[in-house]
Write a protein that holds these residues in place. Structure first.
Motif, PDB file in Angstrom:
ATOM      1  N   LEU A 108     -42.235 -28.831 -97.782  1.00 22.35           N
ATOM      2  CA  LEU A 108     -41.049 -27.970 -97.648  1.00 22.35           C
ATOM      3  C   LEU A 108     -39.767 -28.790 -97.595  1.00 22.35           C
ATOM      4  O   LEU A 108     -38.738 -28.393 -98.161  1.00 22.35           O
ATOM      5  CB  LEU A 108     -41.180 -27.095 -96.398  1.00 22.35           C
ATOM      6  N   SER A 109     -39.814 -29.928 -96.924  1.00 21.74           N
ATOM      7  CA  SER A 109     -38.629 -30.788 -96.856  1.00 21.74           C
ATOM      8  C   SER A 109     -38.248 -31.292 -98.248  1.00 21.74           C
ATOM      9  O   SER A 109     -37.061 -31.333 -98.606  1.00 21.74           O
ATOM     10  CB  SER A 109     -38.888 -31.979 -95.934  1.00 21.74           C
ATOM     11  N   SER A 110     -39.242 -31.641 -99.038  1.00 21.48           N
ATOM     12  CA  SER A 110     -38.978 -32.108-100.405  1.00 21.48           C
ATOM     13  C   SER A 110     -38.376 -31.003-101.248  1.00 21.48           C
ATOM     14  O   SER A 110     -37.452 -31.235-102.042  1.00 21.48           O
ATOM     15  CB  SER A 110     -40.277 -32.609-101.043  1.00 21.48           C
ATOM     16  N   LEU A 111     -38.864 -29.784-101.070  1.00 25.97           N
ATOM     17  CA  LEU A 111     -38.336 -28.650-101.831  1.00 25.97           C
ATOM     18  C   LEU A 111     -36.910 -28.297-101.390  1.00 25.97           C
ATOM     19  O   LEU A 111     -36.085 -27.877-102.209  1.00 25.97           O
ATOM     20  CB  LEU A 111     -39.257 -27.439-101.677  1.00 25.97           C
ATOM     21  N   GLU A 112     -36.630 -28.456-100.099  1.00 24.48           N
ATOM     22  CA  GLU A 112     -35.280 -28.190 -99.615  1.00 24.48           C
ATOM     23  C   GLU A 112     -34.282 -29.205-100.160  1.00 24.48           C
ATOM     24  O   GLU A 112     -33.155 -28.871-100.527  1.00 24.48           O
ATOM     25  CB  GLU A 112     -35.267 -28.197 -98.086  1.00 24.48           C
ATOM     26  N   ARG A 113     -34.706 -30.459-100.205  1.00 24.61           N
ATOM     27  CA  ARG A 113     -33.827 -31.500-100.732  1.00 24.61           C
ATOM     28  C   ARG A 113     -33.589 -31.327-102.237  1.00 24.61           C
ATOM     29  O   ARG A 113     -32.493 -31.596-102.733  1.00 24.61           O
ATOM     30  CB  ARG A 113     -34.418 -32.891-100.463  1.00 24.61           C
ATOM     31  N   ASP A 114     -34.632 -30.879-102.937  1.00 27.40           N
ATOM     32  CA  ASP A 114     -34.504 -30.717-104.382  1.00 27.40           C
ATOM     33  C   ASP A 114     -35.297 -29.484-104.818  1.00 27.40           C
ATOM     34  O   ASP A 114     -36.480 -29.564-105.150  1.00 27.40           O
ATOM     35  CB  ASP A 114     -35.029 -31.952-105.114  1.00 27.40           C
ATOM     36  N   PRO A 115     -34.651 -28.302-104.823  1.00 25.75           N
ATOM     37  CA  PRO A 115     -35.336 -27.056-105.183  1.00 25.75           C
ATOM     38  C   PRO A 115     -35.795 -27.017-106.641  1.00 25.75           C
ATOM     39  O   PRO A 115     -36.567 -26.132-107.017  1.00 25.75           O
ATOM     40  CB  PRO A 115     -34.271 -25.976-104.932  1.00 25.75           C
ATOM     41  N   THR A 116     -35.345 -27.976-107.450  1.00 25.88           N
ATOM     42  CA  THR A 116     -35.721 -27.969-108.880  1.00 25.88           C
ATOM     43  C   THR A 116     -37.030 -28.710-109.143  1.00 25.88           C
ATOM     44  O   THR A 116     -37.442 -28.818-110.301  1.00 25.88           O
ATOM     45  CB  THR A 116     -34.606 -28.610-109.730  1.00 25.88           C
ATOM     46  N   ILE A 117     -37.669 -29.206-108.106  1.00 31.20           N
ATOM     47  CA  ILE A 117     -38.891 -30.002-108.320  1.00 31.20           C
ATOM     48  C   ILE A 117     -39.938 -29.225-109.112  1.00 31.20           C
ATOM     49  O   ILE A 117     -40.604 -29.772-109.993  1.00 31.20           O
ATOM     50  CB  ILE A 117     -39.475 -30.462-106.965  1.00 31.20           C
ATOM     51  N   LEU A 118     -40.085 -27.928-108.804  1.00 27.35           N
ATOM     52  CA  LEU A 118     -41.115 -27.133-109.471  1.00 27.35           C
ATOM     53  C   LEU A 118     -40.821 -26.900-110.953  1.00 27.35           C
ATOM     54  O   LEU A 118     -41.673 -26.401-111.684  1.00 27.35           O
ATOM     55  CB  LEU A 118     -41.301 -25.790-108.759  1.00 27.35           C
ATOM     56  N   SER A 119     -39.612 -27.247-111.385  1.00 26.27           N
ATOM     57  CA  SER A 119     -39.284 -27.166-112.806  1.00 26.27           C
ATOM     58  C   SER A 119     -39.329 -28.540-113.467  1.00 26.27           C
ATOM     59  O   SER A 119     -39.056 -28.676-114.655  1.00 26.27           O
ATOM     60  CB  SER A 119     -37.903 -26.534-113.010  1.00 26.27           C
ATOM     61  N   ARG A 120     -39.673 -29.559-112.685  1.00 29.62           N
ATOM     62  CA  ARG A 120     -39.799 -30.915-113.226  1.00 29.62           C
ATOM     63  C   ARG A 120     -41.175 -31.100-113.873  1.00 29.62           C
ATOM     64  O   ARG A 120     -42.002 -30.200-113.890  1.00 29.62           O
ATOM     65  CB  ARG A 120     -39.617 -31.939-112.096  1.00 29.62           C
ATOM     66  N   THR A 121     -41.415 -32.289-114.366  1.00 27.92           N
ATOM     67  CA  THR A 121     -42.698 -32.579-114.994  1.00 27.92           C
ATOM     68  C   THR A 121     -43.819 -32.463-113.964  1.00 27.92           C
ATOM     69  O   THR A 121     -43.591 -32.595-112.753  1.00 27.92           O
ATOM     70  CB  THR A 121     -42.717 -33.998-115.578  1.00 27.92           C
ATOM     71  N   GLN A 122     -45.031 -32.222-114.473  1.00 28.31           N
ATOM     72  CA  GLN A 122     -46.167 -32.117-113.565  1.00 28.31           C
ATOM     73  C   GLN A 122     -46.427 -33.437-112.849  1.00 28.31           C
ATOM     74  O   GLN A 122     -46.903 -33.439-111.712  1.00 28.31           O
ATOM     75  CB  GLN A 122     -47.400 -31.670-114.341  1.00 28.31           C
TER      76      GLN A 122
END
Length: 334
Positions: A108-122
């Protein structure tokens, strides 16, 4: 969510008939339980041709080893969201958070810092949301949690996606301080076999062969299924079907459960006419002297198509045309 082994979308999924595939399931269970004790090989690849029962075995393992199951993903060509790998990593990570709650805060901390992670490469998702959070957890803690991940139907993906998934596993699994163990099921596509060479020291293989045990399992499946029909429909003769007919069906199955299950599914349709429905398959003869499951399946489906009412033929052809077009569009070939 439809990719989970127990999802509502996959309700009543294929699984092994009671008292069948016991030898192969015992081998897989032994691998699962042994992996918990030592981390030598991280991947078990079970492979076999179409109709060999891979998905049924994977489903049965997921249920039998549920206490050790950390995540699962069952690919399927016709199912939206399960016919490509775009949701694979995110789905596995979500399940891991449920089974290993200690990684939740880091993810969750990683997603908060960068909400675009799930749109990055696998690869980025795998590193930031899976490998790093797991490596922050003490080994003693992780060993108390499930560690098995099941991926079924890898061959349902386009060839390039198959290679991408296997490259991810070969790259990131060795980076885990405490390993996850992957049980992967697919057809023996040459590109999958070649891609798995990338991490040959980390892999065990398990072929589904047309052996004596599979033939015995299919004989048991036919015998028990017909017994169930007789118990459910008392009007059926106790001697139906004759053993010679069952043996004929067993031979035609050639060790492949897809043939056996298709016959039983067709015969059990409706409340009456079981004997006539079964008789549809008994005269079927192949003009090819080489007995293969594909030849037999061709003969089986030909007999089903020939029994269609005229009013249904056009609709069936439309469905088949749509499936062929989808197959070509997605390039789903090995």
């Amino acid at each position: 969510l439809g990719a989970f082994h127990n999802s509502a979308e996959r309700f009543d999924p294929p699984k092994c008939y009671p008292k069948t595939r016991e030898a192969i399931i015992a081998k897989i269970k032994a691998w699962v339980e042994e992996r918990v004790e030592n981390g030598e090989r991280l991947v078990l690849w079970m492979y076999g041709p179409a109709g060999a029962g891979k998905s049924a075995i994977a489903q049965s393992i997921a249920e039998l080893c549920e206490a050790l199951l950390a995540a699962s993903f069952f690919f399927s060509r016709p199912a939206e969201g399960r016919s490509d790998s775009s949701r694979l990593i995110a789905t596995i990570i979500w399940q891991l958070i449920m089974t290993i709650p200690e990684m939740r805060d880091t993810v969750l901390s990683s997603l908060e810092r960068d909400p675009t992670i799930l749109s990055r490469t696998q690869a980025t998702q795998m590193k930031v949301l899976l490998v790093d959070p797991l490596n922050r957890i003490p080994k003693e803690t992780l060993r108390q949690h499930p560690c098995l991940v099941i991926i079924d139907g890898l061959d349902c993906l386009p060839t390039e996606s198959q290679n991408d998934v296997l490259k991810l596993l070969s790259t990131f699994l060795p980076q885990l301080n405490t390993p996850l163990y992957f049980f992967v099921a697919s057809r023996p596509c040459s590109n999958i076999r070649n891609a798995l060479d990338l991490f040959r020291p980390l892999i065990d293989t398990l072929p589904l062969e047309d052996d004596y045990q599979s033939i015995e399992d299919i004989r048991h499946f036919f015998t028990s299924s017909f017994e169930e029909m007789r118990n459910e429909h008392p009007h059926l003769p106790r001697s139906w079907p004759q053993m010679v007919d069952i043996e004929y069906l067993v031979r035609k199955s050639s060790g492949h459960f897809i043939y056996a299950s298709t016959v039983i599914r067709y015969v059990t349709q409706g409340r009456h006419g079981h004997e006539n429905r079964l008789q549809t398959f008994l005269p079927v003869q192949s003009h090819n002297n080489s007995v293969t499951p594909f030849t037999m399946l061709d003969a089986l489906y030909l007999s089903i198509f020939q029994s269609l009412r005229e009013c249904a033929v056009e609709k069936v052809l439309q469905v088949l045309c749509a499936l062929i077009c989808l197959e070509e569009y997605h390039g789903l070939t090995c």
